[in-house]
Design an enzyme around this catalytic site. Sequence first.
Site, mmCIF file in Angstrom:
data_model
loop_
_atom_site.group_PDB
_atom_site.id
_atom_site.type_symbol
_atom_site.label_atom_id
_atom_site.label_comp_id
_atom_site.label_asym_id
_atom_site.label_seq_id
_atom_site.Cartn_x
_atom_site.Cartn_y
_atom_site.Cartn_z
ATOM 1 N N ILE A 12 0.835 -1.205 0.000
ATOM 2 C CA ILE A 12 0.000 0.000 0.000
ATOM 3 C C ILE A 12 0.871 1.258 0.000
ATOM 4 O O ILE A 12 0.601 2.218 -0.722
ATOM 5 C CB ILE A 12 -0.941 -0.015 1.225
ATOM 6 C CG1 ILE A 12 -1.975 -1.139 1.059
ATOM 7 C CG2 ILE A 12 -1.643 1.320 1.429
ATOM 8 C CD1 ILE A 12 -2.905 -1.000 -0.113
ATOM 9 N N GLY A 110 -6.173 -2.092 8.156
ATOM 10 C CA GLY A 110 -5.759 -3.164 9.067
ATOM 11 C C GLY A 110 -5.841 -2.746 10.526
ATOM 12 O O GLY A 110 -5.686 -3.574 11.429
ATOM 13 N N SER A 139 -11.078 -0.551 5.038
ATOM 14 C CA SER A 139 -10.336 -1.597 4.311
ATOM 15 C C SER A 139 -10.681 -1.583 2.819
ATOM 16 O O SER A 139 -11.653 -0.945 2.396
ATOM 17 C CB SER A 139 -10.692 -2.971 4.882
ATOM 18 O OG SER A 139 -11.990 -3.319 4.446
ATOM 19 N N CYS A 140 -9.887 -2.318 2.055
ATOM 20 C CA CYS A 140 -10.147 -2.389 0.606
ATOM 21 C C CYS A 140 -11.541 -2.958 0.335
ATOM 22 O O CYS A 140 -12.264 -2.489 -0.549
ATOM 23 C CB CYS A 140 -9.074 -3.222 -0.090
ATOM 24 S SG CYS A 140 -8.641 -4.743 0.765
ATOM 25 N N ARG A 168 -9.013 -10.347 -5.891
ATOM 26 C CA ARG A 168 -7.856 -10.811 -6.659
ATOM 27 C C ARG A 168 -7.004 -11.707 -5.765
ATOM 28 O O ARG A 168 -7.199 -11.786 -4.557
ATOM 29 C CB ARG A 168 -7.077 -9.622 -7.246
ATOM 30 C CG ARG A 168 -6.009 -8.958 -6.387
ATOM 31 C CD ARG A 168 -6.558 -8.384 -5.096
ATOM 32 N NE ARG A 168 -5.559 -7.564 -4.439
ATOM 33 C CZ ARG A 168 -5.042 -7.847 -3.259
ATOM 34 N NH1 ARG A 168 -5.360 -8.973 -2.640
ATOM 35 N NH2 ARG A 168 -4.210 -7.032 -2.685
ATOM 36 N N THR A 170 -3.624 -13.074 -3.744
ATOM 37 C CA THR A 170 -2.960 -12.353 -2.652
ATOM 38 C C THR A 170 -1.733 -11.574 -3.139
ATOM 39 O O THR A 170 -1.344 -11.670 -4.301
ATOM 40 C CB THR A 170 -2.598 -13.359 -1.544
ATOM 41 O OG1 THR A 170 -2.176 -12.633 -0.402
ATOM 42 C CG2 THR A 170 -1.507 -14.302 -1.996
#
Length: 189
Positions: A12, A110, A139-140, A168, A170
């Site tokens: 990130i 997170g 979070s995403c 997607r 990891t």
Amino acid sequence: MVNVAINGYGTIGKRIADAVTAQDDMSVAGVTKTKPDFEARLAIEKGYELYAVIPEKQGDFKKAGINIAGTIHDLLKHADIVVDCAPGGIGAENKPMYEKAGVKAIFEGGEKHDVAGLSFNAMCNYDKAIGRDFIRVVSCNTTGICRVLYPLDQAFGVEKARVVLVRRATDPADIKKGPINAIVPDPVK
Ligand SMILES: NC(=O)c1ccc[n+]([C@@H]2O[C@H](COP(=O)([O-])OP(=O)(O)OC[C@H]3O[C@@H](n4cnc5c(N)ncnc54)[C@H](OP(=O)(O)O)[C@@H]3O)[C@@H](O)[C@H]2O)c1
């Protein structure tokens, strides 16, 4: 010009550094790593000043031939804001350091909501973030859901949503978590 420190130049952090660089009213004050691996080299190649998260490990970077500009504490001295991109849970541990340095911080998904008291998504609650010292980006997964559901809610009203997330594979360094299109040169022990 807003000087942005990025604490944790990982999956990130790398993207945030490039996004900040693309703005004309912000600049990357520096990025951090705990260890001198390929991401540390990439930071230097991209022209970002690199700082060590762990002061005692500065020597490791020197041994690997990677120049660092100092420690995270040095970086915070010339940053207006820090984006904490450390692994989940570490941001909460880092918060007292930001408070002591008097630097605003953005935490990633997170971290728990309580780390900042405001969980943020630009589309949904931008106004609430203005003027705050700390926020946490959701979070995403939640970001994806917000982007789809918020406009639908605004236009029609959403009472209940049943959601299927298609994710997607990891991240490159996380092969143990699932399938990934990467060559692993060494058997995983
Ligand atoms: N990956 C995703 O798709 C994704 C999506 C949305 C949100 N997030 C959230 O974004 C945050 C970062 O995740 P990530 O996937 O980018 O993790 P990551 O790829 O493991 O990167 C973490 C970075 O933090 C550094 N770091 C380790 N310990 C640190 C410490 N004590 N202080 C500061 N930096 C430290 C690591 O450096 P070294 O490698 O040198 O140890 C690494 O550069 C997490 O909160 C995560 O939940 C991730």
